[in-house]
Design a protein around this motif. Sequence first.
Motif, mmCIF file in Angstrom:
data_model
loop_
_atom_site.group_PDB
_atom_site.id
_atom_site.type_symbol
_atom_site.label_atom_id
_atom_site.label_comp_id
_atom_site.label_asym_id
_atom_site.label_seq_id
_atom_site.Cartn_x
_atom_site.Cartn_y
_atom_site.Cartn_z
ATOM 1 N N LEU A 131 0.812 -1.049 0.099
ATOM 2 C CA LEU A 131 -0.146 0.010 -0.033
ATOM 3 C C LEU A 131 0.922 1.213 -0.014
ATOM 4 C CD1 LEU A 131 -1.580 0.578 3.548
ATOM 5 C CD2 LEU A 131 0.410 -0.726 3.214
ATOM 6 N N SER A 132 0.454 2.337 -0.299
ATOM 7 C CA SER A 132 0.859 3.713 -0.502
ATOM 8 C C SER A 132 0.698 4.439 0.933
ATOM 9 C CB SER A 132 0.649 4.443 -1.655
ATOM 10 O OG SER A 132 -0.996 4.747 -1.561
ATOM 11 N N GLU A 133 1.391 5.505 0.989
ATOM 12 C CA GLU A 133 1.140 6.379 2.061
ATOM 13 C C GLU A 133 -0.248 7.013 1.987
ATOM 14 O OE1 GLU A 133 4.264 9.452 2.798
ATOM 15 O OE2 GLU A 133 5.544 8.446 1.612
ATOM 16 N N GLU A 134 -0.909 7.250 0.729
ATOM 17 C CA GLU A 134 -2.162 7.749 0.645
ATOM 18 C C GLU A 134 -3.204 6.622 1.304
ATOM 19 O OE1 GLU A 134 0.091 7.819 -1.701
ATOM 20 O OE2 GLU A 134 0.716 9.845 -1.392
ATOM 21 N N GLU A 135 -3.048 5.402 1.078
ATOM 22 C CA GLU A 135 -3.976 4.482 1.387
ATOM 23 C C GLU A 135 -3.698 4.022 2.699
ATOM 24 O OE1 GLU A 135 -4.036 1.645 -2.790
ATOM 25 O OE2 GLU A 135 -2.292 1.783 -1.662
ATOM 26 N N LEU A 136 -2.821 4.256 3.524
ATOM 27 C CA LEU A 136 -2.497 4.056 4.845
ATOM 28 C C LEU A 136 -3.543 4.661 5.893
ATOM 29 C CD1 LEU A 136 -0.353 2.938 6.891
ATOM 30 C CD2 LEU A 136 0.902 5.190 7.134
ATOM 31 N N TRP A 137 -3.856 3.685 6.970
ATOM 32 C CA TRP A 137 -4.670 4.090 7.798
ATOM 33 C C TRP A 137 -4.437 5.218 8.476
ATOM 34 C CZ3 TRP A 137 -4.560 1.851 13.357
ATOM 35 C CH2 TRP A 137 -5.754 2.272 14.082
ATOM 36 N N GLU A 138 -5.097 6.218 8.543
ATOM 37 C CA GLU A 138 -4.881 7.702 9.250
ATOM 38 C C GLU A 138 -4.225 7.638 10.510
ATOM 39 O OE1 GLU A 138 -9.260 7.472 9.444
ATOM 40 O OE2 GLU A 138 -7.680 6.905 8.130
ATOM 41 N N HIS A 139 -4.564 6.862 11.307
ATOM 42 C CA HIS A 139 -4.213 6.626 12.668
ATOM 43 C C HIS A 139 -2.708 5.965 12.905
ATOM 44 C CE1 HIS A 139 -7.786 8.418 14.181
ATOM 45 N NE2 HIS A 139 -8.541 7.470 13.445
ATOM 46 N N ALA A 140 -2.216 5.458 11.749
ATOM 47 C CA ALA A 140 -1.208 4.603 11.806
ATOM 48 C C ALA A 140 0.213 5.031 12.337
ATOM 49 C CB ALA A 140 -0.627 3.917 10.597
ATOM 50 N N PRO A 141 0.530 6.420 11.784
ATOM 51 C CA PRO A 141 1.653 7.168 12.294
ATOM 52 C C PRO A 141 1.745 7.265 13.777
ATOM 53 C CG PRO A 141 1.141 8.012 10.262
ATOM 54 C CD PRO A 141 0.033 7.118 10.750
ATOM 55 N N ARG A 142 0.563 7.789 14.309
ATOM 56 C CA ARG A 142 0.469 8.126 15.670
ATOM 57 C C ARG A 142 0.439 7.104 16.715
ATOM 58 N NH1 ARG A 142 -3.867 7.875 19.249
ATOM 59 N NH2 ARG A 142 -5.466 7.282 17.514
ATOM 60 N N LEU A 143 -0.006 5.703 16.004
ATOM 61 C CA LEU A 143 0.290 4.594 16.928
ATOM 62 C C LEU A 143 1.751 4.061 16.937
ATOM 63 C CD1 LEU A 143 -2.734 4.035 17.340
ATOM 64 C CD2 LEU A 143 -2.298 1.715 16.407
ATOM 65 N N ALA A 144 2.286 4.334 15.949
ATOM 66 C CA ALA A 144 3.666 4.063 15.737
ATOM 67 C C ALA A 144 4.605 4.981 16.745
ATOM 68 C CB ALA A 144 4.203 3.930 14.136
ATOM 69 N N ASN A 145 4.385 6.305 16.720
ATOM 70 C CA ASN A 145 5.047 7.185 17.476
ATOM 71 C C ASN A 145 4.847 6.729 19.005
ATOM 72 O OD1 ASN A 145 6.324 8.402 15.463
ATOM 73 N ND2 ASN A 145 4.636 9.894 15.027
ATOM 74 N N ALA A 146 3.448 6.350 19.223
ATOM 75 C CA ALA A 146 3.169 6.100 20.625
ATOM 76 C C ALA A 146 3.809 4.955 21.431
ATOM 77 C CB ALA A 146 1.944 6.045 20.703
ATOM 78 N N ASP A 147 4.060 3.903 20.383
ATOM 79 C CA ASP A 147 4.549 2.545 20.774
ATOM 80 C C ASP A 147 5.998 2.522 20.378
ATOM 81 O OD1 ASP A 147 1.887 1.857 21.742
ATOM 82 O OD2 ASP A 147 1.566 0.577 19.815
ATOM 83 N N GLY A 148 6.581 3.420 19.798
ATOM 84 C CA GLY A 148 7.905 3.691 19.616
ATOM 85 C C GLY A 148 8.733 2.579 18.768
ATOM 86 N N TYR A 149 8.026 2.526 17.471
ATOM 87 C CA TYR A 149 8.746 1.624 16.507
ATOM 88 C C TYR A 149 8.819 2.643 15.128
ATOM 89 C CZ TYR A 149 3.872 0.163 15.430
ATOM 90 O OH TYR A 149 2.625 0.296 15.065
ATOM 91 N N SER A 150 9.578 2.366 14.223
ATOM 92 C CA SER A 150 9.740 3.091 13.044
ATOM 93 C C SER A 150 8.465 2.438 11.996
ATOM 94 C CB SER A 150 11.150 2.976 12.488
ATOM 95 O OG SER A 150 10.987 3.331 11.006
ATOM 96 N N LEU A 151 7.962 3.090 11.421
ATOM 97 C CA LEU A 151 6.795 2.668 10.409
ATOM 98 C C LEU A 151 6.870 3.008 9.042
ATOM 99 C CD1 LEU A 151 4.001 1.187 10.334
ATOM 100 C CD2 LEU A 151 3.022 3.419 10.628
ATOM 101 N N ALA A 152 6.880 1.983 8.114
ATOM 102 C CA ALA A 152 7.421 2.112 6.726
ATOM 103 C C ALA A 152 6.214 1.446 5.821
ATOM 104 C CB ALA A 152 8.564 1.967 6.305
#
Length: 242
Positions: free
Chosen positions: A200-221
């Motif tokens: 999937l592309s960045e545009e298709e990514l779930w909108e809350h995904a970056p916030r969850l990754a930052n909260a849980d402390g992992y890199s998301l790509a």
Amino acid sequence: MDRTARQQLAEHMAGEVTMSDEPGATLRKWREEFDVTGAALAEALDVSPSVVSDYESGRRDSPGIGVVRRFVEGLLDIDEARGGDRLRQFARVLSAGFESDIVHDLREYPATVPLRRFYSAVEAREVAGTGGGGPSRLAGHTVINSIQAISRLSSEEFYRLYGQSTNRALVFTDVTRGEGPLVALRVVTPTPTAVVLHGLSEEELWEHAPRLANADGYSLAVTEEPLDSMLAALRDLPSGGG
């Protein structure tokens, strides 16, 4: 190497080849998974390289069980002589009860790999970082079918996807928006170093995904690299270095 584990793996490999609609292609897949050249396998089997090539390409009749057994044993013998790295990896996946439709690949690196090099290899684009607080190198990776893993694995089995180290990248395939695997990760501790959502592309990514990754402390790509190309790139991923 535990002889029972070796036998279990040998039976799995031989069964996959004999049940395949394209046994030659499946033989080639296993040879490549063990990072063995056709020439090296031919030498171990005391045949010419053209024999190996002919079976893998389908130019010879479908291999009988005797030929399959020789191929499998030859690959396992070569790997054991090298230290048994591939054997241990595949045996660990099988012993944990993972089928190939759940785990596409699980590897430990002989030396850590820079996270940026990993992302470059799989054509991934980082959408959320660790804020400089997480590891910048990886000790391994696991490529997982997200739907199969979420629907079929218990939390304990899910944790086994980490292999020997949680300092790794978990790559989830068969993803639509990324919501499922990222929510599932919230109930498994500790978290991995990096998560890659495949297909999937960045545009298709779930909108809350970056916030969850930052909260849980992992890199998301995310990456849109074809699965076969991505797996091939991971097989060739160099270890160690800067």
